[in-house]
Design a protein around this motif. Structure first.
Motif, short mmCIF file in Angstrom:
data_model
loop_
_atom_site.label_atom_id
_atom_site.label_comp_id
_atom_site.label_asym_id
_atom_site.label_seq_id
_atom_site.Cartn_x
_atom_site.Cartn_y
_atom_site.Cartn_z
N LEU A 66 -54.54 32.00 -22.82
CA LEU A 66 -55.68 32.60 -23.49
C LEU A 66 -56.29 31.58 -24.45
N ALA A 67 -55.40 30.89 -25.21
CA ALA A 67 -55.88 29.89 -26.17
C ALA A 67 -56.61 28.76 -25.44
N THR A 68 -56.05 28.32 -24.33
CA THR A 68 -56.69 27.22 -23.59
C THR A 68 -58.05 27.64 -23.03
N ALA A 69 -58.06 28.80 -22.38
CA ALA A 69 -59.30 29.26 -21.77
C ALA A 69 -60.38 29.48 -22.84
N LEU A 70 -59.95 30.00 -23.98
CA LEU A 70 -60.87 30.20 -25.10
C LEU A 70 -61.45 28.89 -25.59
N PHE A 71 -60.56 27.93 -25.77
CA PHE A 71 -60.96 26.63 -26.28
C PHE A 71 -61.96 25.97 -25.34
N VAL A 72 -61.66 26.04 -24.04
CA VAL A 72 -62.53 25.38 -23.07
C VAL A 72 -63.87 26.10 -22.94
N SER A 73 -63.83 27.41 -22.71
CA SER A 73 -65.11 28.09 -22.49
C SER A 73 -65.91 28.20 -23.78
N GLY A 74 -65.23 28.46 -24.88
CA GLY A 74 -65.95 28.66 -26.15
C GLY A 74 -66.38 27.38 -26.81
N LEU A 75 -65.48 26.37 -26.90
CA LEU A 75 -65.78 25.17 -27.67
C LEU A 75 -66.28 24.01 -26.82
N VAL A 76 -65.50 23.66 -25.76
CA VAL A 76 -65.86 22.47 -25.00
C VAL A 76 -67.14 22.70 -24.21
N ILE A 77 -67.17 23.79 -23.43
CA ILE A 77 -68.39 24.06 -22.65
C ILE A 77 -69.42 24.77 -23.54
N GLY A 78 -68.94 25.51 -24.52
CA GLY A 78 -69.84 26.13 -25.49
C GLY A 78 -70.65 27.29 -24.94
N ILE A 79 -69.94 28.22 -24.29
CA ILE A 79 -70.64 29.36 -23.72
C ILE A 79 -70.64 30.51 -24.72
N THR A 80 -71.74 31.24 -24.79
CA THR A 80 -71.74 32.49 -25.55
C THR A 80 -72.12 33.63 -24.61
N PRO A 81 -71.41 34.73 -24.62
CA PRO A 81 -70.14 34.93 -25.35
C PRO A 81 -69.01 34.14 -24.71
N TRP A 82 -67.93 33.92 -25.46
CA TRP A 82 -66.83 33.06 -24.98
C TRP A 82 -66.16 33.63 -23.72
N TRP A 83 -66.27 34.94 -23.54
CA TRP A 83 -65.60 35.57 -22.39
C TRP A 83 -66.51 35.65 -21.17
N GLU A 84 -67.66 35.00 -21.21
CA GLU A 84 -68.59 35.00 -20.08
C GLU A 84 -67.80 34.80 -18.78
N PRO A 85 -67.73 35.83 -17.93
CA PRO A 85 -66.80 35.78 -16.79
C PRO A 85 -67.04 34.63 -15.80
#
Lengths: 226, 261
Positions: free
Chosen positions: B106-125
């Motif tokens: 969960l932490a990894t997926a969050l970090f990648v989608s939220g911070l590295v790729i920078g998607i909003t919302p972070w859970w964008e499927p």
């Protein structure tokens, strides 16, 4: 005087087995005693030693070391004071010196000064290992040499109680005689307390042992020793 | 870039030629694989079609709870696969392994989608589910290898571990080599993948993006993020799981609990 070791109502069965190996076993060991535990193989002699140093867990009863329940002593602390040497000597794949100094790499001995090479050489000769160089591989030694090295390694931490599990079972007669001589000297000269389990008929020459026989799930003191 | 070409149902069935070739090989050379190939083919169709419909539904719904539920289902499935591969009955390793997987992925997926790729919302499927899937799939294999190795070595080297314990080692010191070897064994495939990527093979995700018409220079950026993410998550989950499970191999008196088979 508080005994060095006191076993009270010890009960033990192997996991998954209903048969008791020990049933309310009691024994007291005073400092400086030389104890022999005899009995046929499978009677639980090794298990008794393993229970004392907590390598196995009893189902009931208690084991006191210097008056303290062993379950209240940190395992590493207990095992550096009550040293167990297994039947088949185990060496790490390294030199004789590295094997001997192995205990000094553990946190429990942090701050203690390990013996120097000269001291080790002197000790090696006392253990009939004069021909063994500290820098040679321990894996290439004979089983008899490994057994003496294992006993020497256990003693370097200056334990108060030495537990020897069938120390001569894998050895030829000559090597066995060396080990017996070392055991007796440790008791007479260095006043070490020893518990040795063995299934062979060994009669010490220089010490008067207390001999127990393990039978019917408990220890019986030999009549002649009363 | 050209639009992606759809594969029609008849074209999809044409691909079954490959299965016929495999079945024929097994039949001619008595490989005994006919049944497994047939089941595997049916499962490939069924599982992927199911996944396709589920993903279509989730992508449209944009419901974070639904995304998280899918994520948990993926972790639970991975746990069952690990359980099938690691044949250990004596030491209870399932719960610590499952919890570590859940938290670290969960932490990894969050970090990648939220911070590295920078998607909003972070859970964008569209991003979160594939990223999570890759992390879970990769680290699942690593964990199975590490666990298997740890239990095997602990049994084979029981006497050596007990020798160290008898000399005053604590359980961590007595099993240090076993711990290191187990973690290393699990990590080597991910590290090797970093060595071979782009030279020996084109990773699935990047191939997919290129097939779908993405600029290869964008596709490689995604792939780099994925490779680094996989190594990191594998390292973290392997180390944490091995720390927990190693403790469980020892009892309250720091005695080895595993008995020889």
């Amino acid at each position: 005087m508080t005994p060095l070791l006191e076993i009270r109502n010890l009960s033990f069965a192997y996991e998954g087995s209903a048969a008791l190996v020990f049933d309310r076993l009691n024994v007291t060991v005073q400092e400086g005693e030389f104890i022999l535990v005899k009995g046929p193989s499978g009677s639980g002699k090794s298990t008794l030693l393993r229970l004392i140093c907590r390598l196995n867990k009893p189902q009931g009863g208690s084991i006191l070391f210097q008056g303290n329940d062993t379950t209240t002593i940190a395992p590493a602390k207990l095992r550096s004071t009550v040293s167990y040497v297994a039947q088949i000597p185990q060496m790490i794949d390294a030199s004789v010196e590295e094997n001997l100094l192995l205990p000094f790499s553990f946190a429990i001995n942090a701050g203690k000064t390990p013996p120097g090479t000269d001291e080790l050489k002197e000790m090696l000769s006392k253990f009939y290992l004069a021909g063994v160089r500290p820098d040679q591989s321990a894996m290439k030694l004979s089983i008899g040499q490994k057994q003496r090295l294992a006993i020497m390694r256990a003693l370097l931490q200056k334990p108060l109680l030495l537990l020897l599990d069938e120390p001569t079972s894998a050895l030829d007669q000559e090597s066995a005689a060396m080990v017996f001589s070392i055991m007796e000297r440790l008791n007479t000269e260095e006043h070490k307390t020893l518990i040795t389990v063995t299934h062979i008929d060994y009669k010490p020459e220089t010490v008067r042992p207390l001999t127990y026989t393990l039978a019917h799930q408990t220890l019986h003191l030999h009549e002649s020793d009363h | 870039m050209s639009q992606i070409i759809n594969i029609s149902s008849s074209q999809l069935l044409l691909a079954l030629v490959f299965i016929l070739i495999a079945q024929a090989s097994s039949f001619i050379y008595h490989l005994g694989l006919n049944r497994d190939i047939a089941i595997g083919t049916i499962r490939t169709f069924a599982q992927l079609f199911l996944m396709g419909y589920v993903l279509t539904f989730i992508l449209k719904s944009s419901n974070p709870f639904l995304v998280m539920s899918i994520f948990i289902v993926m972790v639970v499935s991975a746990m069952f696969i690990i359980k099938g591969r690691v044949k250990e009955k004596q030491i209870p390793y399932i719960i610590p392994t499952f919890l570590t997987m859940l938290v670290s992925y969960l932490a990894t997926a969050l970090f990648v989608s939220g911070l590295v790729i920078g998607i909003t919302p972070w859970w964008e499927p569209r991003y979160f589910i594939p990223a999570g899937g890759m992390v879970i799939g990769n680290s699942m294999s690593a964990l199975a290898i590490s666990l298997e190795r740890m239990f095997r070595d602990m049994r084979h080297q029981k006497e050596l571990v007990e020798m160290k314990l008898s000399l005053g080692a604590n359980y961590r010191e007595a099993s240090l080599d076993i711990f290191r070897n187990a973690v290393t064994a699990g990590m080597i495939p991910s590290i090797n993948a970093m060595m071979g990527v782009g030279l020996v093979f084109i990773p699935g995700m990047m191939s997919g993006q290129i097939l779908a018409g993405t600029d290869p220079l964008i596709a490689i950026r995604y792939q780099i993020v994925v490779m680094l993410m996989l190594v990191g998550s594998t390292a973290v989950s392997s180390v944490v799981v091995m720390l927990f499970v190693r403790r469980r191999c020892f009892g309250s008196g720091e005695e080895v609990l595993l008995s020889p088979r």
